[in-house]
Design a protein around this motif. Structure first.
Motif, PDB file in Angstrom:
ATOM      1  N   LYS A 214       0.927  -1.121   0.041  1.00 34.49           N
ATOM      2  CA  LYS A 214       0.038   0.096   0.029  1.00 34.49           C
ATOM      3  C   LYS A 214       0.784   1.295  -0.120  1.00 34.49           C
ATOM      4  N   LYS A 219      -3.805   7.735  -3.740  1.00 33.18           N
ATOM      5  CA  LYS A 219      -4.775   7.756  -2.698  1.00 33.18           C
ATOM      6  C   LYS A 219      -6.215   7.234  -3.115  1.00 33.18           C
ATOM      7  N   GLU A 220      -6.564   7.369  -4.636  1.00 31.70           N
ATOM      8  CA  GLU A 220      -7.573   6.444  -5.241  1.00 31.70           C
ATOM      9  C   GLU A 220      -7.749   5.063  -4.718  1.00 31.70           C
ATOM     10  N   GLU A 223      -8.302   4.341  -1.204  1.00 35.17           N
ATOM     11  CA  GLU A 223      -9.769   4.554  -0.877  1.00 35.17           C
ATOM     12  C   GLU A 223     -10.478   3.325  -1.277  1.00 35.17           C
ATOM     13  N   ASP A 226     -10.253   0.487   1.191  1.00 34.36           N
ATOM     14  CA  ASP A 226     -11.204   0.565   2.071  1.00 34.36           C
ATOM     15  C   ASP A 226     -12.560   0.066   1.848  1.00 34.36           C
ATOM     16  N   LYS A 227     -13.002   0.397   0.548  1.00 36.58           N
ATOM     17  CA  LYS A 227     -14.320   0.108   0.253  1.00 36.58           C
ATOM     18  C   LYS A 227     -14.508  -1.325   0.021  1.00 36.58           C
TER      19      LYS A 227
END
Length: 336
Positions: A214, A219-220, A223, A226-227
């Motif tokens: 990671k 940043k995308e 995110e 996380d989803k």
């Protein structure tokens, strides 16, 4: 007070704190679960079929792309996977595979039957031909679709795919935690929910996104990870599918890869321990009209390469959608 008494009191205090924490967290847990279950049902559709109930989403416009999601997934996880390697310029058909969420497990729960259920779903949607994209364990039914329904596929995309390789070339999986731990975790929604709340990085590691990998993410991508972690909930509704995948993978036999005529794009990472790259290399070597793209570092989730993935897959789809069976690609050692 002796050491034994102190130890017992300390243990009792610890147990009391844990129990209190569980009691305090339960209302939040039930709230999150209610919201998640409601959202899952609202977003998908179901149809009855010879394979039982098929749950799916059909969203977007443009060239149809059927996504065959990986282990521990469901249509929701497949949708997030598609966001990682495709733009929004396609019509996405994403079924929950056998045993995931609302999809049934039929009496014939083989990968071949799963491929046939994809063809049935496309029939019901009035789609003659589609791009078939398989990720992780979803790669096997995608391969079987290309073998069994060659007239229905315009191109095949395999990403970090599970596949057969002969004993001479076989390399075993090296999972971050033992299989029996996955088995326990995927039966208990509360434990998995607590992990997502307290240590989401642990959940990321479970799906192949270690902290080290990671570090190279945008940043995308972070995110999206996380989803994806939350897209595994409720895990109890994915356990049957995960268990069936494990059974079918363990008895996987050689497939008739030489029968695949559709242009095929295969992308995998050299450091993938979930689906060792030897599997992808063997698959590419035996699908004549194929192109192999190798990522040096990125793991099972191909982290750090989202934009490259989108570019490669979209160029491939656009080039091959209307020219099924035409042209000749060669296997190469392209790396990025």
């Amino acid at each position: 007070m002796n050491f034994k008494e102190i130890s017992l009191k300390a243990a009792g205090l610890l147990i009391g704190i844990i129990v209190l924490g569980i009691l305090i967290s339960l209302p939040f847990y039930f709230h999150d679960m209610s919201r998640l279950n409601k959202t899952l049902k609202e977003r998908s559709k179901t149809i009855d079929s010879p394979y039982g109930t098929i749950e799916f989403v059909d969203i977007g416009e443009g060239k149809p792309v059927l996504i065959s999601h990986g282990t521990m997934g469901g249509y929701d996880f497949g949708l997030l996977t598609a966001q990682g390697f495709l733009s929004g310029n396609y019509r996405l058909i994403i079924p929950s595979r056998f045993g995931y969420l609302q999809s049934s497990i039929p009496s014939d729960d083989s990968f071949e039957a799963q491929a046939d259920s994809y063809a049935y779903l496309l029939d019901q949607l009035g789609i003659d031909k589609a791009v078939i994209a398989g990720t992780s364990a979803g790669g096997v039914p995608a391969i079987q679709f290309a073998i069994r329904h060659p007239e229905r596929i315009s191109s095949l995309i395999l990403i970090s795919t599970v596949a057969y390789s002969p004993p001479s070339e076989f390399k075993a999986q090296n999972l971050p935690i033992p299989g029996f731990v996955y088995d326990a975790l995927l039966k208990n929604d509360y434990i998995f929910w607590a992990m997502l709340k307290v240590s989401p990085s642990t959940v990321h590691s479970i799906i192949g996104a270690s902290d080290n990998l990671k570090n190279n993410c945008s940043k995308e991508e972070l995110e999206l990870m996380d989803k994806m972690g939350w897209a595994l909930m409720p895990v109890s509704k994915r356990y049957q599918g995960w268990n069936k995948d494990a059974e079918n993978i363990n008895k996987l036999e050689e497939m008739s890869l030489d029968r695949i005529k559709a242009p095929t794009l295969i992308i995998g990472a050299e450091d993938d321990t979930f689906a060792p790259h030897a599997w992808s290399k063997y698959t590419a070597k035996n699908i004549h009209n194929s192109k192999l793209i190798t990522v040096r570092f990125g793991g099972h989730m191909l982290l750090g390469h989202m934009h490259d993935m989108r570019r490669l897959s979209e160029e491939f789809i656009e080039k091959n959608f209307t020219s099924h069976g035409e042209g000749k690609m060669v296997i190469d050692n392209n790396k990025f």
